[in-house]
Structures are given as structure tokens and as C-alpha cells.
Design a protein around this motif. Structure first.
Motif, PDB file in Angstrom:
ATOM      1  N   GLY A 167       0.719  -1.114   0.004  1.00  0.00           N
ATOM      2  CA  GLY A 167       0.132  -0.031  -0.411  1.00  0.00           C
ATOM      3  C   GLY A 167       0.887   0.690  -0.038  1.00  0.00           C
ATOM      4  N   ALA A 171       0.001   0.351   7.473  1.00  0.00           N
ATOM      5  CA  ALA A 171      -0.853   0.037   7.777  1.00  0.00           C
ATOM      6  C   ALA A 171       0.167  -0.049   9.961  1.00  0.00           C
ATOM      7  CB  ALA A 171       0.026  -1.803   7.892  1.00  0.00           C
ATOM      8  N   TRP A 231      -2.333  -3.006  -2.894  1.00  0.00           N
ATOM      9  CA  TRP A 231      -2.559  -3.739  -2.253  1.00  0.00           C
ATOM     10  C   TRP A 231      -3.078  -4.707  -2.677  1.00  0.00           C
ATOM     11  CZ3 TRP A 231      -0.934  -4.581   2.952  1.00  0.00           C
ATOM     12  CH2 TRP A 231      -1.517  -3.261   3.757  1.00  0.00           C
ATOM     13  N   THR A 255      -3.554 -10.403   5.222  1.00  0.00           N
ATOM     14  CA  THR A 255      -4.075  -9.695   5.463  1.00  0.00           C
ATOM     15  C   THR A 255      -4.176  -8.933   7.145  1.00  0.00           C
ATOM     16  OG1 THR A 255      -5.016 -11.600   4.456  1.00  0.00           O
ATOM     17  CG2 THR A 255      -6.839 -10.174   6.142  1.00  0.00           C
ATOM     18  N   ARG A 258      -2.140  -6.358   7.305  1.00  0.00           N
ATOM     19  CA  ARG A 258      -2.729  -4.607   6.720  1.00  0.00           C
ATOM     20  C   ARG A 258      -4.185  -4.210   7.710  1.00  0.00           C
ATOM     21  NH1 ARG A 258      -6.868  -4.318   1.594  1.00  0.00           N
ATOM     22  NH2 ARG A 258      -6.862  -2.273   1.462  1.00  0.00           N
TER      23      ARG A 258
END
Length: 285
Positions: A167, A171, A231, A255, A258
Motif C-alpha cells: 500500500g 499499516a 495492496w 491480511t 493490513r
């Protein structure tokens, strides 16, 4: 006091053993590959009945469970290793009148049924809390230690002149030093932690991008060139990386990254009894 330490050969387990021995406790090491004299060999995949654990608990005052796997595979099924075997152990502890049980879990455990790691850790945590035991559950964020696999990966990334971040690197994480986690566990072993859950996090919540930059600043004079990776594209990389046995990256870990991993550090700091180590000192020994 005799301590049964499960997961003694793992990263957290190794550090806990050193801290326990240095404190003066007698440690009985339990692991899948028992090697030393007095070690207990455990098959975490199949030892899912309380009767199997009862002989191992003779003369044991406190149990510390630091077992964990990051890959859910046929050889390392998380349901058995994180949930079924610990639940059987906890039930055996009730029957054996063990004084205290300390469980090393994960921040966010029990909050995502679609993630095997969080679901199985949460299942064991809930079972421990339901039993008539003095149980203390530590749920750490990212744990830093020089010999840790994740820490080694982060240091290598921090050393690169170009850093690709998932991304925008937004995060949120709250890295905690292994020394602080060990100090808190020692307080729990001594009976200074109450029954329940402790969020084991460092003093500073930061983005993934800032965490890597923090590590880089401790060993390099120039900042890295940061390249964001969407992502969706990162998910494709994780889908491929899961087939590389040594890769820490796979869809579930992405996951979890994130989703973030942060909490209030004040209760943990009070338990440790001193200021927590800040990530800007982690690489300084």
C-alpha cells in the motif's frame, strides 16, 4: 519453582528460558525436538488429550506456553497446535493443581474467524479464561529481537536503498522488544499479573513505513527511496510467495499486516515496571 516451558526452541521461548533461568527458576523445556537431558518431547499435532499431559505436569508449578506457527499446513495444522493441544494442556493443569498458566498469544486473537492464526489463538485464550486457573494471556504486537525471523527481515529491508512498501506503508504496528515481553512474563510467573489478557505492545504506534525508517535511521545516514505497492498487487505477490517455504509472506500474514496491530501500552508498561524500550533503540543492543 519448576516451570514447564512449551515452545522452548522457538524465538520467544529461547529468550524466556534465559530470563527464567537467570531469575533462578528450574525450567523444564518442552519442544517437538527435545535434545537436552530432562527435556520433554511433545507432539503438538497429536497431543490433544488431557491424559497425555498429566505425567508431564508432575512437580510443575507454572506452565508457560510459547508455541506458535505462522504457516497452516498439513504438517503444522494451527487448529491442533494453537488450539486443541493447548486446551488439553490447560485442562490437565486444572487436574494437576498447577499454580499459574501463562499463554503467549497475539494481538487481535479471536477477532478474525477467517484467519486461522487469529481464530485458533483466540480459541485457546477463551478456553484458558473459562477454566478455574490463574491464567495470564499476553497478546503481543510485532516482537523485536535480534535473532527473530521478522526482525531479521525488517533489518534487511531497512538496509536496502529502495524500499517497496505494501500500500502506502500505512499499516499500523506497535513493535515491542523481546526484553520487555520477557520482563512482563517474569512478573506474571511471580504472581504479579492478574488473571486475564495483557496487550504486550511497545510505547509507540507507528506505520509500517515509519517502523522500517526508524530501523534504517539507526544504521544508515540516508533515508531509503520508498516505492508504494498497491495492496492488490501485493496480494498477488503474497499468493506466489506462500509456495516458498522460507518466505514469511503469504495471504494471511498480509491480511494481518493490513489490519494493523496496536493497543494502549500503559497497562503493559505498569506490569513491566519501567519505561518500555522505544523502537529507535532496538538496533542498539
Amino acid at each position: 519453582m519448576r516451570i514447564l516451558l512449551l515452545g522452548a526452541s522457538g524465538f520467544i521461548g529461547r529468550h524466556l528460558e534465559t530470563a527464567l533461568v537467570d531469575t533462578g527458576y528450574a525450567v523444564v523445556r518442552a519442544s517437538r525436538n527435545a535434545q537436552g537431558q530432562g527435556d520433554v518431547q511433545v507432539d503438538y499435532v497429536h497431543d490433544t488429550a488431557a491424559a497425555v499431559w498429566l505425567p508431564r505436569l508432575k512437580g510443575i508449578d507454572v506452565v508457560v506456553n510459547a508455541v506458535g506457527v505462522l504457516r497452516d499446513t498439513v504438517k503444522t495444522p494451527m487448529q491442533a497446535i494453537h488450539a486443541d493441544a493447548p486446551k488439553a494442556l490447560f485442562e490437565a493443569c486444572v487436574q494437576s493443581n498447577v499454580q499459574r498458566v501463562i499463554q503467549i498469544s497475539a494481538l487481535g486473537a479471536g477477532g478474525r474467524d477467517d484467519l486461522a492464526y487469529m481464530r485458533t489463538k483466540g480459541e485457546a485464550d477463551a478456553h484458558l479464561l473459562s477454566l478455574p486457573l490463574n491464567g495470564c494471556i499476553f497478546r503481543p504486537s510485532v516482537v523485536y529481537g535480534h535473532d527473530g525471523e521478522s526482525a531479521t527481515t525488517f533489518r534487511r529491508l531497512a538496509a536496502l536503498p529502495i524500499l517497496v512498501v505494501p500500500g502506502r506503508g500505512e499499516a499500523m504496528l506497535q513493535p515491542v522488544h523481546i526484553d520487555d515481553l520477557c520482563a512482563a512474563v517474569m512478573r506474571a510467573v511471580a504472581g504479579e499479573a492478574s488473571h486475564g489478557i495483557v496487550h504486550a505492545v511497545g510505547p509507540q504506534a507507528m506505520t509500517y513505513r515509519d517502523m522500517i525508517a526508524c530501523y534504517r535511521a539507526q544504521g544508515h545516514s540516508r533515508a531509503a527511496w520508498v516505492v508504494p505497492m498497491p495492496w492488490v498487487l501485493m496480494g498477488c505477490v503474497a499468493a506466489i510467495a506462500q509456495y516458498v517455504p522460507s518466505s514469511p509472506l503469504e495471504p494471511d500474514t498480509l491480511t494481518m499486516l493490513r489490519a494493523g496491530s496496536v493497543a494502549d501500552a500503559a497497562p503493559f508498561e505498569r506490569l513491566v515496571g519501567r519505561a518500555l524500550r522505544h523502537p529507535n533503540t532496538f538496533l542498539m543492543g
